[in-house]
Design an enzyme around this catalytic site. Structure first.
Site, PDB file in Angstrom:
ATOM      1  N   GLY A 138       0.842  -1.185   0.000  1.00  0.00           N
ATOM      2  CA  GLY A 138       0.000   0.000   0.000  1.00  0.00           C
ATOM      3  C   GLY A 138       0.878   1.235   0.000  1.00  0.00           C
ATOM      4  CE  LYS A 139       5.202   5.373  -0.356  1.00  0.00           C
ATOM      5  NZ  LYS A 139       6.435   4.722   0.139  1.00  0.00           N
TER       6      LYS A 139
END
Ligand code: NAD
Length: 403
Positions: free
Chosen positions: A98-99
């Site tokens: 994720g980011k």
């Protein structure tokens, strides 16, 4: 730029997955993010676009940093989330990718405004994150203090403690020993494994290092454990310093802060200084890139003299430059393995929080080594067996695990 980063990541994945024989539908599903959260945060009457992309959770909770930077946009966040899924899979930790980020220049905000921004970010995402769902961490312009505020706000919002909801916390906030130096340390571990595998570790070799921040500084510090690997050039955004007799990181003056930042060499004897860009053409055996993305592109790839290039930053060699360097017989140790030390120790921090334990620094470093060494060996073996470059090999291993 960021659209280009996303296109590059996706094209390497498509190419590797196609080579592995997966059908189009499976490949497109792998590229698609599982969820995207796009919202706005208001601070002092200003509204800032904010993002969290949750790319893949097949192997465990989403994992990835939060960036505060004016240039943050959805394509950049998508690209970095995708690369994080590949990275966690390539090193075999039970985490996904994720980011997150906020499009803001934090230098224009007061401390109180940064705290408000951080707390609002955590509060908005509270229903979608947590130690078993999505575990954010610091990234560009975010640090342990910011993460501590986020944990506090998240715990208040859900009404119970959950220390493993974020990593990269301060030590008082439940962080791990060894986290700050983990990315640099990991880079040395990967380089040493590569050199060992090619019978080069007992030969005297010279090293040039671009970028002397958190990652570069600790890389240089850990490199001292290998006297045959002599650091002869270092650069930051202002200078390149060259000293054929060797550069000792302890010989720099430091700007104080949460992470010591080397500023100037104290002992300038036998030291030559030059423009930052000249580090790329250093006459050395190993060139380590620990500054920014796209440091080597088609305009300067031809100047590289080193035979081995280590990608400690994310995406420091563009795809076109990579092709040119590989065709001229150079080796690139890819970011997805070379800079994975940070995310591995983040995972170890989460593991300690979940078990309510606190491990010593040597214990953390040993566990980091135990994860990174086999991951590096698997990449080297796959590259040899299938005649691939190292990035293709690492991507193949990651894609097989993800699919
Ligand atoms: P940092 O801001 O601490 O350091 C960056 C360094 O690069 C500074 O020394 C700066 O002076 C130098 N620099 C900037 N422009 C330069 C130029 N044109 N020439 C030479 N040097 C230049 O950042 P960091 O945390 O060390 O991260 C560096 C890179 O590593 C980034 O790409 C980051 O995304 C990546 N990375 C960091 C981590 C981590 O744990 N911090 C983990 C994985 C990847």
């Amino acid at each position: 730029m960021s659209k280009q980063m996303l296109d590059t990541a996706q094209s390497i994945i498509r190419e590797a997955a196609t080579r592995l024989g997966y059908d189009q539908k499976t490949i497109e599903a792998l590229l698609e993010a599982e969820a995207e959260h796009i919202f706005e945060i208001e601070v002092s009457g200003q509204r800032y676009p904010a993002y969290r992309v949750q790319h893949n959770s097949k192997r465990g909770p989403y994992k990835g940093g939060i960036r505060f930077h004016a240039g943050v946009n959805i394509d950049e966040v998508r690209a970095l989330a995708t690369l994080m899924s590949l990275k966690t899979a390539a090193v075999g930790i039970p985490m996904g990718g994720g980011k997150g980020g906020v499009a803001v220049d934090p230098r224009k905000l007061s401390q109180a405004e940064i705290e408000q921004l951080s707390r609002s970010y955590a509060q908005h995402l509270a229903p979608h994150i947590g130690s078993n769902k999505d575990i954010p961490a610091p990234d560009v312009n975010t640090d342990g203090n910011i993460i501590d505020w986020m944990v506090d706000e998240y715990e208040k919002t859900i009404g119970k403690p959950d220390k493993g909801s974020f990593t990269g916390k301060t030590m008082q906030g439940g962080g791990s020993e060894g986290r700050i130096e983990a990315t640099g340390r990991g880079g040395v571990i990967v380089l040493v494994e590569y050199l060992k595998a090619h019978g080069l570790l007992d030969k005297p070799l010279t090293v040039a290092l671009q970028g002397f921040g958190n990652v570069g500084y600790f890389f240089a510090k850990v490199l001292k454990d290998y006297p045959n690997l002599k650091l002869v050039a270092v650069s930051n955004s202002k200078h390149t310093w060259v000293r054929q007799a060797g550069i000792d990181v302890e010989n720099f003056t430091y700007k104080t802060g949460p992470t010591p930042r080397p500023e100037e060499l104290k002992d300038l004897q036998d030291v030559e200084t030059a423009e930052p860009e000249s580090i790329i053409s250093s006459k050395v055996d190993i060139l380590v890139l620990a500054a920014l993305e796209d440091a080597i592109d088609e305009t300067n790839a031809g100047k590289v003299q080193a035979g081995v290039i280590v990608e400690l930053a994310n995406g420091p060699v563009t795809q076109i430059a990579s092709k040119e360097l590989l065709e001229s017989g150079k080796v690139i140790l890819p970011d997805v393995i070379a800079n994975a030390g940070g995310v591995i120790v983040s995972y170890l921090e989460w593991d300690q929080n979940q078990k309510a334990e606190h491990w010593t620094e040597p214990a953390v470093n040993q566990k980091l080594t135990d994860i990174l060494v086999p991951a590096t060996q698997a990449m080297l073996d796959r590259a040899t067996d299938k005649q691939l470059d190292l990035k293709q090999a690492a991507f193949e291993i990651a894609i097989e695990r993800l699919i």
